[in-house]
Design a protein around this motif. Structure first.
Motif, PDB file in Angstrom:
ATOM      1  N   GLU A   9       0.815  -1.212   0.000  1.00  0.00           N
ATOM      2  CA  GLU A   9       0.000   0.000   0.000  1.00  0.00           C
ATOM      3  C   GLU A   9       0.849   1.263   0.000  1.00  0.00           C
ATOM      4  O   GLU A   9       0.329   2.366  -0.229  1.00  0.00           O
ATOM      5  CB  GLU A   9      -0.928  -0.014   1.221  1.00  0.00           C
ATOM      6  CG  GLU A   9      -0.197  -0.132   2.548  1.00  0.00           C
ATOM      7  CD  GLU A   9      -1.130  -0.559   3.660  1.00  0.00           C
ATOM      8  OE1 GLU A   9      -2.013   0.238   4.040  1.00  0.00           O
ATOM      9  OE2 GLU A   9      -0.984  -1.697   4.129  1.00  0.00           O
ATOM     10  N   SER A  52      -3.914  -7.074  -0.038  1.00  0.00           N
ATOM     11  CA  SER A  52      -4.800  -6.050   0.508  1.00  0.00           C
ATOM     12  C   SER A  52      -4.011  -5.222   1.514  1.00  0.00           C
ATOM     13  O   SER A  52      -2.965  -5.663   2.002  1.00  0.00           O
ATOM     14  CB  SER A  52      -6.027  -6.686   1.187  1.00  0.00           C
ATOM     15  OG  SER A  52      -5.623  -7.585   2.199  1.00  0.00           O
ATOM     16  N   PRO A  53      -4.471  -4.029   1.838  1.00  0.00           N
ATOM     17  CA  PRO A  53      -3.783  -3.221   2.846  1.00  0.00           C
ATOM     18  C   PRO A  53      -3.663  -3.951   4.180  1.00  0.00           C
ATOM     19  O   PRO A  53      -4.485  -4.819   4.509  1.00  0.00           O
ATOM     20  CB  PRO A  53      -4.656  -1.979   2.957  1.00  0.00           C
ATOM     21  CG  PRO A  53      -5.320  -1.875   1.616  1.00  0.00           C
ATOM     22  CD  PRO A  53      -5.570  -3.300   1.198  1.00  0.00           C
ATOM     23  N   LYS A  54      -2.670  -3.574   4.936  1.00  0.00           N
ATOM     24  CA  LYS A  54      -2.302  -4.274   6.175  1.00  0.00           C
ATOM     25  C   LYS A  54      -3.470  -4.427   7.133  1.00  0.00           C
ATOM     26  O   LYS A  54      -3.659  -5.490   7.733  1.00  0.00           O
ATOM     27  CB  LYS A  54      -1.156  -3.530   6.850  1.00  0.00           C
ATOM     28  CG  LYS A  54      -0.635  -4.202   8.114  1.00  0.00           C
ATOM     29  CD  LYS A  54       0.518  -3.414   8.721  1.00  0.00           C
ATOM     30  CE  LYS A  54       1.020  -4.063  10.007  1.00  0.00           C
ATOM     31  NZ  LYS A  54       2.121  -3.271  10.612  1.00  0.00           N
ATOM     32  N   LYS A  55      -4.268  -3.397   7.291  1.00  0.00           N
ATOM     33  CA  LYS A  55      -5.349  -3.468   8.293  1.00  0.00           C
ATOM     34  C   LYS A  55      -6.392  -4.529   7.935  1.00  0.00           C
ATOM     35  O   LYS A  55      -7.046  -5.084   8.818  1.00  0.00           O
ATOM     36  CB  LYS A  55      -6.003  -2.110   8.482  1.00  0.00           C
ATOM     37  CG  LYS A  55      -6.904  -1.637   7.371  1.00  0.00           C
ATOM     38  CD  LYS A  55      -7.612  -0.341   7.785  1.00  0.00           C
ATOM     39  CE  LYS A  55      -8.630   0.101   6.755  1.00  0.00           C
ATOM     40  NZ  LYS A  55      -9.346   1.331   7.174  1.00  0.00           N
ATOM     41  N   PHE A  56      -6.519  -4.834   6.651  1.00  0.00           N
ATOM     42  CA  PHE A  56      -7.462  -5.875   6.240  1.00  0.00           C
ATOM     43  C   PHE A  56      -6.854  -7.258   6.462  1.00  0.00           C
ATOM     44  O   PHE A  56      -7.561  -8.184   6.880  1.00  0.00           O
ATOM     45  CB  PHE A  56      -7.868  -5.678   4.774  1.00  0.00           C
ATOM     46  CG  PHE A  56      -8.700  -4.445   4.557  1.00  0.00           C
ATOM     47  CD1 PHE A  56     -10.079  -4.498   4.670  1.00  0.00           C
ATOM     48  CD2 PHE A  56      -8.103  -3.230   4.270  1.00  0.00           C
ATOM     49  CE1 PHE A  56     -10.852  -3.366   4.493  1.00  0.00           C
ATOM     50  CE2 PHE A  56      -8.858  -2.087   4.086  1.00  0.00           C
ATOM     51  CZ  PHE A  56     -10.239  -2.146   4.202  1.00  0.00           C
ATOM     52  N   LYS A  57      -5.590  -7.391   6.193  1.00  0.00           N
ATOM     53  CA  LYS A  57      -4.922  -8.675   6.461  1.00  0.00           C
ATOM     54  C   LYS A  57      -4.971  -9.003   7.947  1.00  0.00           C
ATOM     55  O   LYS A  57      -5.124 -10.168   8.336  1.00  0.00           O
ATOM     56  CB  LYS A  57      -3.467  -8.621   5.979  1.00  0.00           C
ATOM     57  CG  LYS A  57      -3.322  -8.650   4.468  1.00  0.00           C
ATOM     58  CD  LYS A  57      -1.866  -8.590   4.049  1.00  0.00           C
ATOM     59  CE  LYS A  57      -1.091  -9.819   4.484  1.00  0.00           C
ATOM     60  NZ  LYS A  57      -1.521 -11.039   3.791  1.00  0.00           N
ATOM     61  N   GLU A  58      -4.856  -7.990   8.792  1.00  0.00           N
ATOM     62  CA  GLU A  58      -4.860  -8.216  10.233  1.00  0.00           C
ATOM     63  C   GLU A  58      -6.217  -8.659  10.758  1.00  0.00           C
ATOM     64  O   GLU A  58      -6.320  -9.169  11.873  1.00  0.00           O
ATOM     65  CB  GLU A  58      -4.398  -6.958  10.957  1.00  0.00           C
ATOM     66  CG  GLU A  58      -2.917  -6.641  10.735  1.00  0.00           C
ATOM     67  CD  GLU A  58      -2.491  -5.320  11.362  1.00  0.00           C
ATOM     68  OE1 GLU A  58      -3.400  -4.499  11.687  1.00  0.00           O
ATOM     69  OE2 GLU A  58      -1.280  -5.100  11.498  1.00  0.00           O
ATOM     70  N   MET A  59      -7.267  -8.491   9.961  1.00  0.00           N
ATOM     71  CA  MET A  59      -8.602  -8.925  10.366  1.00  0.00           C
ATOM     72  C   MET A  59      -8.746 -10.442  10.342  1.00  0.00           C
ATOM     73  O   MET A  59      -9.676 -10.993  10.954  1.00  0.00           O
ATOM     74  CB  MET A  59      -9.658  -8.300   9.443  1.00  0.00           C
ATOM     75  CG  MET A  59      -9.776  -6.792   9.544  1.00  0.00           C
ATOM     76  SD  MET A  59     -10.921  -6.104   8.315  1.00  0.00           S
ATOM     77  CE  MET A  59     -12.473  -6.830   8.876  1.00  0.00           C
ATOM     78  N   ALA A  88      -9.370 -11.367   3.201  1.00  0.00           N
ATOM     79  CA  ALA A  88      -8.932  -9.988   3.400  1.00  0.00           C
ATOM     80  C   ALA A  88      -9.171  -9.143   2.150  1.00  0.00           C
ATOM     81  O   ALA A  88      -9.664  -8.008   2.231  1.00  0.00           O
ATOM     82  CB  ALA A  88      -7.453  -9.957   3.795  1.00  0.00           C
ATOM     83  N   HIS A 101     -11.682  -5.913   1.665  1.00  0.00           N
ATOM     84  CA  HIS A 101     -11.239  -4.637   1.082  1.00  0.00           C
ATOM     85  C   HIS A 101     -12.093  -4.278  -0.132  1.00  0.00           C
ATOM     86  O   HIS A 101     -12.500  -3.110  -0.296  1.00  0.00           O
ATOM     87  CB  HIS A 101      -9.764  -4.742   0.691  1.00  0.00           C
ATOM     88  CG  HIS A 101      -9.224  -3.498   0.069  1.00  0.00           C
ATOM     89  ND1 HIS A 101      -8.870  -3.416  -1.255  1.00  0.00           N
ATOM     90  CD2 HIS A 101      -8.994  -2.261   0.599  1.00  0.00           C
ATOM     91  CE1 HIS A 101      -8.434  -2.188  -1.521  1.00  0.00           C
ATOM     92  NE2 HIS A 101      -8.496  -1.469  -0.418  1.00  0.00           N
ATOM     93  N   GLN A 120     -15.395  -2.869   0.957  1.00  0.00           N
ATOM     94  CA  GLN A 120     -15.316  -1.456   1.345  1.00  0.00           C
ATOM     95  C   GLN A 120     -15.428  -0.546   0.125  1.00  0.00           C
ATOM     96  O   GLN A 120     -16.101   0.491   0.166  1.00  0.00           O
ATOM     97  CB  GLN A 120     -14.002  -1.179   2.072  1.00  0.00           C
ATOM     98  CG  GLN A 120     -13.886   0.254   2.577  1.00  0.00           C
ATOM     99  CD  GLN A 120     -12.488   0.574   3.072  1.00  0.00           C
ATOM    100  OE1 GLN A 120     -11.541   0.648   2.296  1.00  0.00           O
ATOM    101  NE2 GLN A 120     -12.352   0.753   4.386  1.00  0.00           N
TER     102      GLN A 120
END
Length: 513
Positions: free
Chosen positions: A199, A241-248, A297, A301, A304
């Motif tokens: 990202e 995908s961006p990091k915050k989505f992978k962390e989900m 993930a 994303h 969204q």
């Protein structure tokens, strides 16, 4: 006579319960996702996914629970899938694998343009550039051709042009600006293929396609309705995908589906495709969970971005006069049956896709409805014609589902026939699905030996076994059912054009069957 004609037109236009009493023709937003299996939406699959915006489309719309890709004669199944969506033609009527769309195959953009719509497209394009130009009045940036780097964060795009002139030299990448926007930069020899982007490098392809769709919605000021074809590349690999989505989605918390296997139990005829080389053999539970986590993930994303597009419709005041269609172009295995790709005829692994009609134009009485009639992707085009009151081109061979939705008929199809290359054929009637595999004898010149051919039969009861885990063909009590379905499968092959005059066509499955 004139009164009868008026009643017919109104009844066909209002067949879905749309609010046509006080409104004109609806806008159409056609969202097409890539490698997005049916259970890749939480409201449909319940697999721990976070897809609130797609869930809302399900809650506010009509969901088709048995819509399928008819198949492909290429490992890149998205090519024929998109050709079938855009033309309403079946797999065996396409020009070859579906790369080129002949002029006598009327495209959805052409049909709606003739009916007074402004037609616009965004995102992925897998067909020829001539058909791209003739199919739409306008378009945002084009991706997928003529250059592709296999990287969502380093996705080459090209400027739309009505002449269909696209070259590698004119393609560009997008990079962030200091203000938080993004700008174009030319491709260089250092821009290698491969998922190396993050990202920090540039916007994700889903963001770019959503932004283009939003820009069109916000800038559209014409009186005539629009049709927008928004072709997303997600959740196709690489599953970035961006990091915050992978962390989900911590991989250790992902639940494997019932059909997970470390390895497919036999050679399905096209076993070592590009998709199958994306993960190590065997597909251990750790490998499968990791791949599924990344898949979920990128879907979240994507969800969204779809939510942003829908919000733009609402903010622009056009939501209430818009029909939204969400559909996927193919399924994806991601560990099911020991496979990773979509080069197969299992439901979730290859051909079962989401198809939802939603949006503010749909009458409240239709919201939350589930339609369980068998259908194909190439039935979407004729269905949309009926939804919007647009004349259906004579070149279409798909069937409209409008009367199924309204309850006038229970189904428009009572059987389905599927094909993958020369290796696989499947037939479904009722709860039963037959899959036949043929691996023809092959002279393996690399190893200097002849590989023997093979035949495998599978029979599944999809009502009892929707993940296709228990092969009934192994049991003698199903011999009669298999014989019955084999005969019906051959009849269906003749009807769709896979067998002509009792002889094989250019697809040589039947030569060895």
């Amino acid at each position: 006579m004139k009164k009868t004609l008026i009643i017919f037109i109104l009844s066909s236009f209002c067949v879905l319960g749309v609010q046509c009493q006080t409104k004109g023709k609806p806008n159409i937003l056609l969202i097409y996702t890539d490698d997005h299996r049916y259970t890749g939406i939480q409201a449909l699959g319940g697999k721990g996914l976070h897809t609130p915006h797609m869930d809302e489309l399900v809650e506010q719309g009509v969901t088709f629970t048995k819509t399928y890709l008819q198949g492909a004669f290429t490992g890149a199944t998205c090519i024929p899938s998109r050709a079938m969506l855009l033309t309403g033609k079946n797999l065996f009527e396409l020009d070859g694998q579906g790369h080129n769309i002949p002029e006598d195959h009327t495209m959805i953009g052409e049909a709606f343009s003739k009916a007074g719509y402004h037609t616009h497209r965004e995102g992925k394009w897998h067909q020829d550039f001539k058909s791209l130009s003739r199919g739409f009045h306008s378009g945002g940036w084009v991706m997928g051709k003529p250059v592709y780097l296999t990287d969502h964060f380093r996705m080459p795009f090209s400027e739309w042009n009505a002449e269909g002139e696209y070259t590698k030299e004119k393609a560009f990448l997008l990079t962030w600006t200091e203000e938080g926007g993004y700008e174009k930069r030319a491709l260089t020899k250092d821009d290698k293929k491969g998922p190396t982007g993050t990202e920090l490098d540039g916007p994700h392809s889903s963001v770019v396609i959503a932004d283009g769709t939003i820009d069109f919605i916000n800038s559209y000021k014409e009186q005539n309705p629009f049709l927008v074809y928004a072709a997303f590349h997600a959740p196709h690999d690489p599953r970035q995908s961006p990091k915050k989505f992978k962390e989900m989605y911590p991989p250790e918390e992902v639940t494997l589906p019932p059909s997970y296997l470390p390895q497919h139990s036999f050679d399905n005829g096209h076993f070592y495709t590009r998709d199958e080389r994306l993960a190590a053999w065997p597909r251990t539970e750790e490998v499968a969970r990791s791949e599924l986590a990344d898949y979920y993930a990128i879907i979240t994303h994507l969800d969204q971005q779809i939510g942003r597009v829908i919000e733009a419709l609402k903010q622009s005041g056009q939501y209430e006069n818009t029909i939204i269609i969400l559909a996927g172009d193919s399924g994806l295995a991601v560990g099911n049956h020991g496979l990773m790709g979509k080069q197969n005829l299992y439901d979730e692994d290859g051909i079962h896709v989401p198809f939802i009609i939603s949006g503010g134009f749909l009458d409240k009485s239709q919201r939350g409805k589930k339609v369980h009639s068998l259908s194909y992707i190439h039935d979407i085009f004729p269905t949309l014609c009926d939804v919007a009151g647009v004349s259906m081109p004579s070149s279409i061979s798909g069937k409209s589902l409008a009367k199924v939705i309204s309850g006038e008929v229970r189904e428009v199809r009572n059987e389905a026939y599927y094909a993958y290359r020369q290796h696989q054929r499947a037939y479904r009637e009722g709860d039963y699905k037959l899959i036949e595999y043929v691996r023809a004898p092959d002279n393996d010149w690399k190893r200097g030996k002849l590989i023997a051919g093979s035949r495998v039969t599978q029979l599944f009861n999809l009502k009892d076994d929707p993940w296709e885990t228990f092969n009934l063909a192994d049991f003698p009590e199903y011999e009669k059912k298999i014989a019955e379905l084999r005969l019906k499968m051959q009849n269906a092959a003749e009807e769709v054009g896979d067998i002509a005059d009792g002889k094989r066509t250019k697809f040589d499955f039947w030569e060895y069957y």
